[in-house]
Scaffold this motif. Sequence first.
Motif, short mmCIF file in Angstrom:
data_model
loop_
_atom_site.label_atom_id
_atom_site.label_comp_id
_atom_site.label_asym_id
_atom_site.label_seq_id
_atom_site.Cartn_x
_atom_site.Cartn_y
_atom_site.Cartn_z
N LYS A 168 -14.04 88.97 10.85
CA LYS A 168 -12.76 88.45 10.36
C LYS A 168 -12.96 87.24 9.46
O LYS A 168 -12.37 87.15 8.38
N HIS A 201 -12.18 86.92 5.44
CA HIS A 201 -11.17 85.95 5.01
C HIS A 201 -11.76 84.89 4.08
O HIS A 201 -11.12 84.49 3.12
N MET A 239 -8.22 92.69 6.96
CA MET A 239 -7.79 91.43 7.54
C MET A 239 -7.99 91.42 9.05
O MET A 239 -8.25 90.38 9.65
N ARG A 278 -9.25 84.57 1.03
CA ARG A 278 -8.59 85.84 0.72
C ARG A 278 -7.17 85.63 0.20
O ARG A 278 -6.72 86.33 -0.71
N GLN A 301 -4.34 79.13 2.21
CA GLN A 301 -4.92 79.57 3.48
C GLN A 301 -5.78 78.47 4.09
O GLN A 301 -5.88 78.33 5.30
#
Length: 332
Positions: free
Chosen positions: A63, A67, A229, A306, A311
């Motif tokens: 993950k 990301h 994701m 991402r 983010q």
Amino acid sequence: YFTLPETIHQAIQQPASFIEKLPHFKPILPDQNQQPARYTQVPFAQFIPKQITPIKLNTQILKDQNHCSMRAFWAHHLQLAAPFAPDQPNVKRLRGIICHKIMADFWTNMQTQENLLTIDQDELQSILESLTRDAMQATYQDNAWMQQKMMQHIEYQQIVKWIIAFIEQEKFRPPFRVVAVEQKDTIQVAGTIFNVRYDRIDQTDQGMILVDYKTGHAHPKNWLDAKPMDPQVPLYVQSKTYAFVSADYALIQGAGAKILDGADFVSKHSEAPPIEAWQQFIEDSDTHLKHCMDAFTTEHAERNPREGWQQCQTCDFHRLCRIEEMEQRHES
């Protein structure tokens, strides 16, 4: 406390009439010559772990790599840690742990949908209330903040409501028998062995279905990208031990409780027949996971969030990365 300026444009200000016995404070005026600091200086040593341990091979690696490869490098290769730990536990995470435990204990005893349909609503309510109390006690015993009676009462009511709403959805599924809960397995991707744990495995007339509980936002659409994701299910379906014909998201979210059929979603986004579409999804996921692990094992790290630098505002390592500063300079 109430605060108010003593003067505005040289006019003396008075407190509101309902404020009595307001103590007098000398106003603190900012230094006009002092430039405000834009960034907090944090010693790098605060990030460094006290002891380096072998990398834990779990889905969080996949993950993080998907990301932002820089975050994956810092969090897993260097094992850096956030210097500021929260004062309070992550309530959402604890709630998820509790719901997982309730469902595991419930289906260990209930075993089949047929047995579920034979009990009345009052008995079901009693069983789930008892399981919720036990799960909360086991989870909160080391969390003083969550041992407050008011907090526990609120959480208890909400969790029971969520679980009952979800169990009602289970009644309308095609017949199934639970063959495993919290089942451990190992999966190999690009020469790397992952230790995984499945929330639940159901046996149906079509075959074995993986059931993955979620108390937060989740949707199968997050499986299909080249950099998924949510890589957890794409990893799980690579199992050589179990031939899953579908992976279903079990959303335990109160009024939003529902079961999302993964195979059905995949087939709707493919021109192939349902069975071929699911097999193609498994093969594509294997390719995507291998690319992800190849990038991770070669320690490929770059600032590539991402969802853009916004983010990074919730990332533990934004003080090291400083991508926000770089983006603002680029825009200016």
